[in-house]
Design an enzyme around this catalytic site. Structure first.
Site, mmCIF file in Angstrom:
data_model
loop_
_atom_site.group_PDB
_atom_site.id
_atom_site.type_symbol
_atom_site.label_atom_id
_atom_site.label_comp_id
_atom_site.label_asym_id
_atom_site.label_seq_id
_atom_site.Cartn_x
_atom_site.Cartn_y
_atom_site.Cartn_z
ATOM 1 N N ARG A 53 0.842 -1.218 0.000
ATOM 2 C CA ARG A 53 0.000 0.000 0.000
ATOM 3 C C ARG A 53 0.865 1.252 0.000
ATOM 4 N NH1 ARG A 53 -1.757 1.550 4.585
ATOM 5 N NH2 ARG A 53 -2.550 -0.476 5.257
ATOM 6 N N LYS A 203 -9.626 6.402 -19.206
ATOM 7 C CA LYS A 203 -9.979 6.946 -20.519
ATOM 8 C C LYS A 203 -8.761 6.900 -21.455
ATOM 9 C CE LYS A 203 -13.708 7.597 -18.116
ATOM 10 N NZ LYS A 203 -14.067 8.851 -17.473
HETATM 11 C C1 LIG Z 1 -14.458 9.233 -16.107
HETATM 12 C C2 LIG Z 1 -14.043 10.536 -15.555
HETATM 13 C C3 LIG Z 1 -13.757 10.691 -14.189
HETATM 14 C C4 LIG Z 1 -13.933 9.550 -13.199
HETATM 15 O O1 LIG Z 1 -12.993 8.555 -13.401
HETATM 16 P P1 LIG Z 1 -13.248 6.989 -13.035
HETATM 17 O O2 LIG Z 1 -11.991 6.356 -13.512
HETATM 18 O O3 LIG Z 1 -14.471 6.566 -13.758
HETATM 19 O O4 LIG Z 1 -13.415 6.944 -11.556
HETATM 20 C C5 LIG Z 1 -13.302 11.919 -13.754
HETATM 21 N N1 LIG Z 1 -13.183 12.966 -14.600
HETATM 22 C C6 LIG Z 1 -13.474 12.870 -15.910
HETATM 23 C C7 LIG Z 1 -13.314 14.059 -16.789
HETATM 24 C C8 LIG Z 1 -13.915 11.659 -16.430
HETATM 25 O O5 LIG Z 1 -14.217 11.581 -17.733
#
Ligand SMILES: *Cc1c(COP(=O)(O)O)cnc(C)c1O
Length: 393
Positions: A53, A203
């Site tokens: 951790r 993403k």
């Molecule tokens: C998807 C997203 C998040 C959240 O991220 P997760 O990996 O789904 O927890 C935060 N900010 C933006 C701009 C996003 O597109």
């Protein structure tokens, strides 16, 4: 490598930063250390690791690479983008004042508008960060943090990053930019004076829709001790990315530049095509920062290298038409998320922004006739035919 890492090109660093062949075996790719604990030599004596951790060698390799790409002092890898955002918010004392962009990812909005005011007593004010005078007016000397995205989600509003950094510096407010939509290939906010960048690495950074991850990266010019405080908080909260996911993300980063280049190229072509054929395709408006008529185009051109791959369309015919289009695209698959090699289409009002109250959604412009495209790296001709046939149904 003889040259200092940051003198090498972005493409080279995406592949090599923080990574050298394994001294034991010559393995060219960083080994995946799945161990939860590390054998100690004696009291206070070890090889740099205690327990996974607080620190894991595979995670550290990834974090060094991410820090290099964002021009950060230090980066931290989290299991989701939201846990990265939530941990960054832990930097604030109870009852802090935050000024946040009025167009944010729904999950971050939920943290800022609901959870933190209730549980931490924060006062959160939402303003349009594309309007610098509005940000200046809202930011008082007791404002602790400024939080924004650019391009924003889903309206692709462009925020002048340098101006926000200046407002933060002159009021001693910590500045945080969610760089998910751009990735460090298109935009590096820390180089423009921002203190902390957060990402949903789920993403573009990962880019293959096969893991969840988050990043927080701290600028070398952030207030003293900021990176150490965040390291302390990450361990205290316990939100760390697993070694296997770290290895997957490291692998993905190697192709980030080449993926982003194609994402941006495809998106530019599609946005131009849709914009030029608006009336015959039943589109009221195409929102993409690469288009000359986008209100943020000039600033985007100054601070971005490529305009990203998210396009929003305001359709004629309201929600019914949006539903029809979503049901008829084939390559653009109807799913939330973005930034993967495969193209997606989604409906923010009912999905990603369902956590935002309807009045607020309508007021900022996330209306029922808005659909959002995440343009992938398929053949652009195929993508154009697909969206076109769906719009003509
Ligand atoms: C998807 C997203 C998040 C959240 O991220 P997760 O990996 O789904 O927890 C935060 N900010 C933006 C701009 C996003 O597109």
């Amino acid at each position: 490598m003889n040259k200092k890492s940051n003198q090498l090109g972005f493409e080279t660093r995406a592949i090599h930063a923080g990574q050298t062949p394994d001294p034991l075996t010559g393995a060219i790719i960083a080994p995946v250390y799945t161990a939860s604990t590390f054998v100690q030599d004696g009291i206070g004596e070890n090889k740099g690791y205690l327990y996974s951790r607080p620190g894991n060698p595979t995670r550290l390799t990834l974090e060094v690479c991410l820090a290099d790409l964002e021009s950060a002092e230090t980066a931290f890898a989290f299991p989701t983008g939201l846990s990265a955002a939530a941990t960054v918010l832990e930097l604030l004392e109870a009852g802090s004042r935050i000024v946040a962009h009025d167009d944010l990812y729904g999950g971050v909005y939920r943290l800022l508008a609901d959870l933190r005011p209730k549980n931490s007593g924060h006062e959160v004010i939402f303003v349009d960060f594309a309007d610098i005078d509005a940000v200046k007016a809202a930011t008082t000397n007791d404002t602790a943090m400024l939080w924004f995205e650019t391009p924003s989600n889903p309206l692709t509003k462009i925020v002048d990053i340098r101006n926000i950094a200046e407002i933060g510096q002159s009021t001693d407010a910590l500045t945080v930019c969610d760089n998910t939509f751009s990735s460090p290939f298109c935009q590096r906010p820390l180089e423009l004076g921002i203190d902390i960048v957060v990402h949903s690495a789920t993403k573009f950074l990962n880019g293959h829709s096969d893991l969840l991850a988050g990043v927080a990266a701290v600028s070398p010019s952030a207030p003293d001790g900021m990176a150490d405080r965040l390291r302390y908080l990450q361990n205290a909260v316990g939100a760390v990315l697993s070694p296997n996911d770290c290895a997957m993300l490291l692998r993905s980063l190697k192709t980030l530049p080449i993926r982003m280049e194609r994402h941006c190229q495809n998106a530019m072509r599609i946005a131009t095509y849709l914009s030029e054929n608006k009336s015959s395709l039943g589109i009221e408006k195409v929102l993409y920062p690469g288009l000359g008529d986008h209100p943020g185009h000039k600033i985007a051109s100054q601070q971005m290298n490529g305009y990203g791959a998210v396009i929003s369309l305001l359709l004629t015919g309201g929600q019914e038409r949006a539903d029809k289009v979503l049901r008829h695209t084939q390559l653009f698959q109807f799913a939330v998320s973005l930034g993967g090699v495969e193209s997606l289409i989604q409906h923010p009002a009912s999905l990603t922004h369902a956590t935002v109250p309807v009045e607020r959604r309508e007021a900022v412009g996330v209306t029922d006739n808005l659909v959002r495209l995440s343009v992938g790296i398929e053949s652009c001709d195929d993508l154009i035919s697909d969206i076109e046939q769906a719009l003509r149904v």
